[in-house]
Scaffold this active site. Structure first.
Site, PDB file in Angstrom:
ATOM      1  N   CYS A 382      25.154  21.315  52.234  1.00  0.00           N
ATOM      2  CA  CYS A 382      25.386  19.937  52.094  1.00  0.00           C
ATOM      3  C   CYS A 382      24.224  19.181  52.511  1.00  0.00           C
ATOM      4  O   CYS A 382      23.011  19.484  52.060  1.00  0.00           O
ATOM      5  CB  CYS A 382      26.707  19.468  52.287  1.00  0.00           C
ATOM      6  SG  CYS A 382      27.213  17.825  51.526  1.00  0.00           S
ATOM      7  N   HIS A 508      30.223  23.013  49.413  1.00  0.00           N
ATOM      8  CA  HIS A 508      30.747  23.470  50.768  1.00  0.00           C
ATOM      9  C   HIS A 508      31.321  24.722  50.461  1.00  0.00           C
ATOM     10  O   HIS A 508      32.465  24.763  50.194  1.00  0.00           O
ATOM     11  CB  HIS A 508      31.781  22.750  51.385  1.00  0.00           C
ATOM     12  CG  HIS A 508      30.972  21.277  51.842  1.00  0.00           C
ATOM     13  ND1 HIS A 508      30.557  21.185  53.252  1.00  0.00           N
ATOM     14  CD2 HIS A 508      30.747  20.357  51.395  1.00  0.00           C
ATOM     15  CE1 HIS A 508      30.132  19.964  53.452  1.00  0.00           C
ATOM     16  NE2 HIS A 508      30.195  19.422  52.261  1.00  0.00           N
ATOM     17  N   GLU A 510      32.104  27.096  52.525  1.00  0.00           N
ATOM     18  CA  GLU A 510      33.217  27.470  53.639  1.00  0.00           C
ATOM     19  C   GLU A 510      34.449  27.083  53.134  1.00  0.00           C
ATOM     20  O   GLU A 510      35.543  27.909  53.774  1.00  0.00           O
ATOM     21  CB  GLU A 510      32.787  26.903  54.823  1.00  0.00           C
ATOM     22  CG  GLU A 510      32.733  25.227  54.831  1.00  0.00           C
ATOM     23  CD  GLU A 510      31.759  24.390  54.318  1.00  0.00           C
ATOM     24  OE1 GLU A 510      30.880  25.131  53.448  1.00  0.00           O
ATOM     25  OE2 GLU A 510      31.406  23.488  54.737  1.00  0.00           O
TER      26      GLU A 510
HETATM   27  N1  GLN Z   1      25.274  12.595  53.965  1.00  0.00           N
HETATM   28  C1  GLN Z   1      25.241  13.642  52.829  1.00  0.00           C
HETATM   29  C2  GLN Z   1      25.657  12.980  51.418  1.00  0.00           C
HETATM   30  O1  GLN Z   1      26.640  12.242  51.487  1.00  0.00           O
HETATM   31  C3  GLN Z   1      25.680  15.124  52.962  1.00  0.00           C
HETATM   32  C4  GLN Z   1      27.210  15.171  53.241  1.00  0.00           C
HETATM   33  C5  GLN Z   1      27.497  16.270  53.547  1.00  0.00           C
HETATM   34  O2  GLN Z   1      26.802  17.031  54.538  1.00  0.00           O
HETATM   35  N2  GLN Z   1      28.957  16.636  53.478  1.00  0.00           N
HETATM   36  O3  GLN Z   1      25.201  13.353  50.381  1.00  0.00           O
END
Ligand code: GLN
Length: 541
Positions: A382, A508, A510
């Protein structure tokens, strides 16, 4: 068979592991062929934990249907391999919101709206919601907080009423703590007695007590607790500290917790739970000789619950690769050009963590440059993936001020930019791109090989995305966009095919790793780290 409802409450202190006990019981019932789900009722006023800082609440877990949930739902999925949904996590805030909405619609027909019966009825409706689908034999409901808290009172009142209504189709498991007083060299049962009393004063008689302890509680002492608390002696179970949460189901089964629950809810006890695949995992875990060193670069390193699903997914993958996981948390705010070599040198693989905001971001770029140049297996998740893109833009494409508009709205090269659909959104709660979305993977890419297929679905939680206007420049310079959403072409996965294993995912992975179904991309990352470890080792000989 009627749907059975198990309530799990906690007393004495918080953080005793109600989530792990609930998950362990569910794991055993599932292994007996029963259909089980676990839900968590949290007494705080926030609608969900999505707006909570990780310092307050640890990781925010995300369900497939896009609910930002308590991290215990992660344990529920990891232990049961059963997906949860927004119905599995309810807060006081959500209960009140629906009651107040009903009041505004006029549904209460002029009546005074009160905690009892209106709030408690809404709690009961939600407790039974998943049961009423007919999809489950057992619904385990974990009540957040500790008995005696003001804010959990309406939940406990609802449990009292439900126990009365449901009779044999329900029971209450109460988890308490038996402290060991070192000076007296004694275990103490009084806090348990008091906490059971507090529950009884609310009209709830626990059926089973699980005693969390650091030392073996003698049988005599368990008998004494049973006598004082109106619980059958064999229903006083101890939960002694073990070296892995994944051993708790076995420890509970040794003390017949699953059988006691079946018996007390009127279900015939037949045979044994099918735990063979689980035992294989434990066997691998206990017998792994070699260690794999993984560095996790993030800003919440003093608070390891902030990266719970990542550390568990790494642990699953390392265990299946017959390795002990040595996870080293590296503070991204403290990482500098001067010490990056020393901090990362011994790592066999590096994870760049998800996150929000500017703090600690420069350390992630320093780590990424080092990992890219030394060709270390590297996995960006992410924000970690977005940092991979920014670092590459700055140091390879020569766009020195490249950034995400999250960090700098005036950057001349917004290689990561706010998603179009986000531009009109101002409210913070539940408004990110959340939940499972499809992703097509490029045949032959590391990601496609990891999954062994080209169409996948993984969970998301973000507002920003790779800016497709730069895609050609990245691809020409060696960063390939190998995963994208089929409907929107949003870039889901980037990788450097020339490197050993350098992959970033906007999603994600995970969140979907479980003991019995580990995440393929985490497994692929760990495999690359194992290979790299061997290579380093051989060249040092
Ligand atoms: N801050 C970034 C976004 O909003 C990544 C978010 C995250 O890592 N969950 O796109």
């Amino acid at each position: 068979m009627d749907t059975k409802y198990i309530f799990v409450t906690g007393g004495v202190v918080s953080s005793l592991g109600k989530g792990i006990i609930s998950s362990s019981l569910a794991c055993l019932l599932k292994a007996r062929g029963l259909r089980v789900t676990i839900q968590k009722f949290d007494p705080y006023i926030n609608i969900d934990p999505g707006t909570l800082n990780p310092y307050e609440h640890g990781e925010c877990y995300v369900t497939e249907d896009g609910h930002e949930a308590d991290l215990d739902l992660g344990h529920y999925e990891r232990f049961t391999n059963v997906r949860t949904s927004r119905a599995n996590n309810v807060t006081t805030g959500r209960i009140y919101q629906s009651v107040i909405d009903k009041e505004r619609r006029g549904d209460y027909l002029g009546k005074t709206v009160q905690i009892v019966p209106h709030i408690t009825d809404e709690i009961k409706r939600r407790v039974k919601y998943l049961g009423n689908t007919g999809n489950y034999d057992y619904i385990i409901t974990e009540i957040g907080g500790t008995v005696g808290d003001i804010e959990s009172l309406p939940f406990l009142e609802a449990v009292r009423q439900l126990r009365w209504e449901l009779g044999i189709n329900s029971l209450c498991v109460h988890l308490t703590y038996v402290p060991y007083i070192a000076a007296a060299k004694e275990l103490k049962t009084k806090p348990t007695q008091h906490s059971v009393k507090a529950l009884q004063e609310l009209g709830i008689q626990p059926d089973i007590l699980v005693l969390r302890t650091e030392k073996e509680i003698p049988l005599e002492m368990r008998r004494k607790i049973a006598l004082f608390c109106n619980v059958e002696p064999d229903s006083v179970v101890q939960s002694i500290d073990v070296n892995s949460i994944y051993k708790v189901p076995l420890m509970m089964h040794d003390q017949h917790l699953d059988e006691i629950v079946l018996r007390k809810t009127g279900v015939a006890v037949e045979g044994e739970p099918e735990m063979a695949p689980w035992l294989d995992f434990i066997h691998k875990m206990d017998n792994a000789k070699e260690t794999i060193n993984i560095g996790l670069v993030g800003k919440y390193v003093e608070l390891q619950d902030a990266y719970k699903s990542i550390s568990e997914a790494l642990f699953h993958a390392a265990t299946y690769a017959d390795r002990k996981l040595n996870l080293v948390y590296i503070h991204s705010e403290k990482l500098t050009e001067a010490d990056v070599d020393e901090r990362l040198r011994d790592m066999d693989g590096v994870i760049i963590a998800p996150g929000f905001g500017q703090r600690g971001i420069e350390g992630k770029f320093i780590a990424l440059r080092w990992c890219r140049e030394y060709d270390i297996p590297t996995f960006g998740i992410c924000l970690g993936m977005q940092c991979m893109v920014i670092e590459f833009a700055r140091n390879v494409l020569g766009l020195h001020e490249a950034n995400s508009t999250e960090m700098n709205t005036h950057t001349p090269d917004n290689v990561i930019d706010l998603m179009e659909e986000q531009k009109s959104i101002s409210a913070m709660g539940g408004t990110m791109r959340l939940g499972a979305y499809d992703c097509d993977l490029l045949p032959g890419s590391k990601a496609a090989m990891a999954y062994g297929k080209e169409h996948i679905s993984e969970r998301h939680r973000h507002r920003f995305e790779f800016n497709n206007a730069y895609r050609d420049r990245f691809e020409a310079a060696g960063m390939a966009c190998v995963g994208e959403n089929p409907a929107t072409h949003l870039v889901e996965v980037v990788e450097l095919p020339a490197k050993r294993w350098f992959v970033g995912t906007q999603y994600h992975p995970e969140y979907s790793s479980t003991v019995l179904s580990p995440s393929p991309i985490f497994q692929s990352f760990i495999k690359a780290a194992v290979e790299y470890h061997k290579e380093k080792h051989n060249s040092n000989k």
